[in-house]
Design a protein around this motif. Structure first.
Motif, PDB file in Angstrom:
ATOM      1  N   ILE A   1       0.830  -1.211   0.000  1.00  0.00           N
ATOM      2  CA  ILE A   1       0.000   0.000   0.000  1.00  0.00           C
ATOM      3  C   ILE A   1       0.864   1.261   0.000  1.00  0.00           C
ATOM      4  N   PHE A   2       2.202   1.087   0.023  1.00  0.00           N
ATOM      5  CA  PHE A   2       3.065   2.255   0.212  1.00  0.00           C
ATOM      6  C   PHE A   2       3.079   3.184  -1.004  1.00  0.00           C
ATOM      7  N   CYS A   3       3.111   4.500  -0.740  1.00  0.00           N
ATOM      8  CA  CYS A   3       3.126   5.505  -1.800  1.00  0.00           C
ATOM      9  C   CYS A   3       4.507   5.520  -2.479  1.00  0.00           C
TER      10      CYS A   3
ATOM     11  N   CYS B   1       8.030   6.505  -0.592  1.00  0.00           N
ATOM     12  CA  CYS B   1       7.961   6.224   0.850  1.00  0.00           C
ATOM     13  C   CYS B   1       9.207   5.463   1.300  1.00  0.00           C
TER      14      CYS B   1
ATOM     15  N   ILE C   1       9.384   3.327   3.912  1.00  0.00           N
ATOM     16  CA  ILE C   1       9.133   2.092   4.679  1.00  0.00           C
ATOM     17  C   ILE C   1       9.719   0.863   3.964  1.00  0.00           C
TER      18      ILE C   1
ATOM     19  N   CYS D   1       0.795   2.987   8.472  1.00  0.00           N
ATOM     20  CA  CYS D   1       1.447   2.495   7.254  1.00  0.00           C
ATOM     21  C   CYS D   1       2.571   1.533   7.625  1.00  0.00           C
TER      22      CYS D   1
ATOM     23  N   ASN E   1       8.642   8.973  10.720  1.00  0.00           N
ATOM     24  CA  ASN E   1       8.452   9.879   9.579  1.00  0.00           C
ATOM     25  C   ASN E   1       7.875  11.219  10.029  1.00  0.00           C
TER      26      ASN E   1
ATOM     27  N   GLY F   1       1.202   8.973   8.988  1.00  0.00           N
ATOM     28  CA  GLY F   1       1.075   8.821   7.545  1.00  0.00           C
ATOM     29  C   GLY F   1      -0.285   8.306   7.131  1.00  0.00           C
TER      30      GLY F   1
ATOM     31  N   CYS G   1       8.188  10.384   4.390  1.00  0.00           N
ATOM     32  CA  CYS G   1       6.780  10.266   4.019  1.00  0.00           C
ATOM     33  C   CYS G   1       6.458  11.499   3.188  1.00  0.00           C
ATOM     34  N   PRO G   2       6.739  11.434   1.877  1.00  0.00           N
ATOM     35  CA  PRO G   2       6.514  12.631   1.049  1.00  0.00           C
ATOM     36  C   PRO G   2       5.037  12.997   0.957  1.00  0.00           C
ATOM     37  N   ILE G   3       4.179  11.991   1.038  1.00  0.00           N
ATOM     38  CA  ILE G   3       2.761  12.233   0.745  1.00  0.00           C
ATOM     39  C   ILE G   3       2.028  12.938   1.881  1.00  0.00           C
ATOM     40  N   SER G   4       2.168  12.403   3.093  1.00  0.00           N
ATOM     41  CA  SER G   4       1.418  13.017   4.190  1.00  0.00           C
ATOM     42  C   SER G   4       2.203  14.109   4.912  1.00  0.00           C
TER      43      SER G   4
HETATM   44  S1  SF4 Z   1       1.373   8.029   3.647  1.00  0.00           S
HETATM   45 FE1  SF4 Z   1       3.533   8.392   3.992  1.00  0.00          FE
HETATM   46  S2  SF4 Z   1       4.198   6.738   5.351  1.00  0.00           S
HETATM   47 FE2  SF4 Z   1       2.234   6.128   4.467  1.00  0.00          FE
HETATM   48  S3  SF4 Z   1       2.799   4.928   2.660  1.00  0.00           S
HETATM   49 FE3  SF4 Z   1       2.469   7.033   1.977  1.00  0.00          FE
HETATM   50  S4  SF4 Z   1       4.490   7.948   2.052  1.00  0.00           S
HETATM   51 FE4  SF4 Z   1       4.606   6.079   3.259  1.00  0.00          FE
END
Ligand code: SF4
Ligand SMILES: Cc1ncc(C[n+]2csc(CCOP(=O)(O)OP(=O)(O)O)c2C)c(N)n1
Lengths: 385, 281
Positions: free
Chosen positions: B22-24, B27, B29, B58, B128, B132, B207-210
């Motif tokens: 499920i990782f963006c 990310c 992780i 996450c 992070n 996230g 965690c670039p997305i959140s």
């Molecule tokens: S929200 Fe952030 S921590 Fe969660 S999978 Fe996406 S990038 Fe990774």
């Protein structure tokens, strides 16, 4: 095996002590808890006995941690138990739901005190009935047993472990401060006299691939405990038969939850237990559970002496609930009375069961004292006048 | 150290039927997961004797992707579940994969108590600086002044230094690296996995997305460059003044010691109990 208490013999002990001894005889080898009145004596007894029988007893940082540790221990293969009272029971609800969802066998004892909140710590109540049945979130089912005597506390603890293992589910032993703290004569059987059930393990690699599937057609999947090489993934998310998260598929959710509920509800006949006193010709039927059932029993005897055709239905299991049994009894009764130490929780279930076939009245008492038989008799006689 | 190809590691340890993750994109992780698997592989540990435990977030999804026994539990409670697993079957090796919110906020109490007991578990902590999974709320690790959806004007609270906290609570081994320090990271995980008692390896993970998007660090590489800027090796930090260390995060090995672990203590306790009761000499 050597036991640190008498077995195959009678002893004069407290309800809490009886629960601890029975758990050990049932094969419980992991206990985690957090002190709370009136359940602490269970923990103290476990702390005394567990190291001697090569089991574990550990004081966790809170009740959330206690039930979490118990679930972890169960997946590691141990029969495991925790005990608490009202406030701690509330804290356990999230992980109780986790145990239901992941089909983890465990025993959770709630020695009820009077609430809400910290209420009356040393006094008995039956106010957690609905929380025991419906406390956690989501649709679910579990098993709730209700002892009325110290001997029953002992016997039902053993039964609780057996049911938990048989149906891969949490079982709640719902007792109260009165039963927990009173001393009575208890016969503890020799372990050889006991019939113990152990969880079904996968018979082979193939079965282990479906830790949440109905591989035997009995709705209860074999449990691939950790460390056996099966590499099982266990999640509280909605999962398919293999344990893979499937969080948006309606069918997967419906299938899983319906099976978890059905494995309890479809086996009502095996699980439900009650005692019927003088019910055959009874016009007046008392319904009670736990400590109050003892006063109700006495009340029935008094009423019979005075020519009133009274009878008692004493529930030893309050969930799954036998609505059909209540309806059958209601058909032959004029009036039913539910005596309980709360403002009417069992009453709701009995009214639903009676289904309009008989009037149902509540004889409620709160504040920490058990109904006296006289109070119950008085109330019924007042209605008969 | 000979570096096996990622494909080899992936083929050997991941559950193919659970992929994709499920990782963006971007990310961190996945990188930390790879380091952990490399450490396990390098040590030649038995896959059947390891249980992965996690909470919710996450980071906590990791046990689902690896082909080991795994318990994906409730938010913050992984270490309490781990306590039961380890005590009920001490032969199992337990790895807890946790997020910073999971470990230090809702699970903060379990964290310090698991460390106090010196529970035999290796914690791989993904820091992070944010929540996230739930979309970028502030965490107890968010540096003061940085943004999250629940502190849109910049966090006004003091953050936790989880590594320092773990040292103070009594852990046997504590190290912190950024995802960029991969060799040190793998070596630390290897050390942690070989020790008894509580061991923790914290990773600053992007965690670039959140998190990044809200703090003008939109991509993984931008975040990694920022980590390089704000981290200071522990040897160098020793000679820096508090003013110079303001806004910096110390990385390296914080402690490496051998206090008796919970399992050892409980074994001794059982023997003591039997002796006191006259059951054993
Ligand atoms: S929200 Fe952030 S921590 Fe969660 S999978 Fe996406 S990038 Fe990774
Ligand atoms: C009791 C409870 N409260 C809140 C949540 C919602 N929740 C899910 S994940 C999460 C935070 C995750 O953040 P972190 O632990 O830092 O992990 P990340 O997603 O950043 O890896 C929260 C608050 C939950 N699942 N359970």
């Amino acid at each position: 095996m050597r036991y640190p208490f008498p077995v195959g013999a009678a002893d004069f002990i407290q309800g809490d002590e009886a629960i601890a001894r029975a758990a050990i005889l049932a094969g419980c080898r992991f206990y985690a808890g957090y002190p709370i009145t009136p359940a602490s004596e269970i923990f103290e007894a476990m702390s005394l006995y567990m190291p001697l029988v090569d089991g574990v007893s550990i004081q966790m940082e809170d009740e959330i941690g206690s039930i979490a540790a118990v679930i972890g221990a169960s997946w590691a293969g141990a029969k495991a138990m925790t005990a608490t009272s009202g406030p701690g029971f509330s804290l356990m609800m999230e992980n109780l739901g986790y145990a239901i969802m992941t089909e983890t066998p465990l025993v959770l004892v709630n020695v009820q005190r009077s609430g809400p909140s910290t209420g009356q710590p040393t006094l008995a109540a039956q106010g957690d009935l609905m929380q025991a049945i419906w406390g956690t979130h989501g649709d679910h089912s579990l098993i709730v047993l209700t002892p009325a005597t110290v001997q029953e506390a002992f016997d039902m603890t053993i039964r609780a472990f057996n049911l938990a293992e048989k149906y891969r589910t949490p079982v709640i032993l719902l007792t109260d401060a009165e039963v927990g703290h009173m001393r009575e004569r208890v016969y503890a059987p020799h372990p050889d006299e006991l019939e113990l059930i152990y969880r079904k393990l996968p018979a082979n690699e193939e079965e282990a691939k479906y830790p949440f599937g109905d591989v035997h057609g009995d709705l209860v999947p074999p449990m691939p405990i950790f460390g056996k090489g099966y590499r099982t993934y266990v999640t509280g998310l909605t999962h398919d038969e293999k344990g893979r998260p499937k969080t948006v598929e309606a069918e997967v959710h419906e299938k899983l939850i319906k099976r978890i509920v059905a494995k309890i509800e479809n086996n009502k006949e095996d699980i439900v237990d009650y005692e019927a006193y003088e019910l055959d010709d009874a016009d007046i039927v008392l319904v009670s559970f736990g400590i109050v059932a003892r006063s109700a029993m006495r009340a029935v005897k008094e009423l019979r002496k005075e020519g009133v055709k009274a009878g008692l239905l004493k529930l030893n299991v309050v969930w799954p609930f036998d609505f059909e049994l209540i309806e059958k009894i209601a058909e032959n009764a004029e009036r039913m009375y539910v005596a309980e130490m709360n403002l009417g929780q069992l009453y709701h279930l009995v009214r639903e069961g009676a289904n309009g076939k008989a009037d149902v009245e509540l004889i409620s008492k709160i504040g920490g004292e058990v109904h006296t038989p006289g109070e119950i008799v008085e109330r019924i006689k007042k209605d008969l006048r | 150290m000979y570096l096996k190809s990622s494909y080899e590691i992936r083929g050997k340890y991941l559950r193919k039927d659970m992929l994709p993750t499920i990782f963006c994109p971007g990310c961190g992780i996945g990188a930390v997961l790879q380091y952990t698997l490399r450490a396990i592989d390098d040590l030649g540990l038995n896959q059947d004797e390891i249980v992965w435990v996690s909470g919710i977030g996450c980071s906590s999804r990791v046990p689902g992707y690896v082909n080991f026994d795994g318990l994906h539990t409730t938010h913050g409670r992984a270490l309490a579940f781990a306590t039961g697993i380890k005590l009920a079957n001490p032969d199992l090796k337990v790895i807890a994969f946790m997020g910073d919110g999971d470990a230090a906020a809702i699970g903060g109490n379990h964290l310090i108590h698991a460390i106090r007991r010196n529970l035999d578990v290796t914690v791989i902590l993904i820091n992070n600086f944010t929540y996230g999974m739930t979309g970028g709320q502030v965490a107890p690790t968010t540096p003061k002044g940085l943004r999250g959806t629940t502190a849109p004007y910049g966090s006004f609270e003091n953050p936790f230094d989880i590594a320092e906290l773990a040292v103070a609570a009594g852990a046997n081994y504590v190290a912190r690296w950024s995802v960029f320090n991969y060799l040190q990271g793998i070596n630390s995980i290897k050390k942690a996995l070989q020790k008894r008692g509580f061991t923790l390896v914290e990773f600053l993970s992007q965690c670039p997305i959140s998190f990044g998007r809200r703090n003008r660090l939109k991509t993984g590489p931008e975040l990694i460059k920022w980590y390089q800027k704000i981290t200071v090796p522990i040897s160098k930090a020793k000679n820096m003044s508090p003013e110079e260390l303001e806004g910096k995060i110390v990385i390296g090995e914080f402690v490496d010691r051998d206090r008796p672990s919970l399992i050892e203590e409980y074994e001794a306790y059982k023997r003591r109990a039997k002796k006191i009761m006259g059951w054993e000499e």
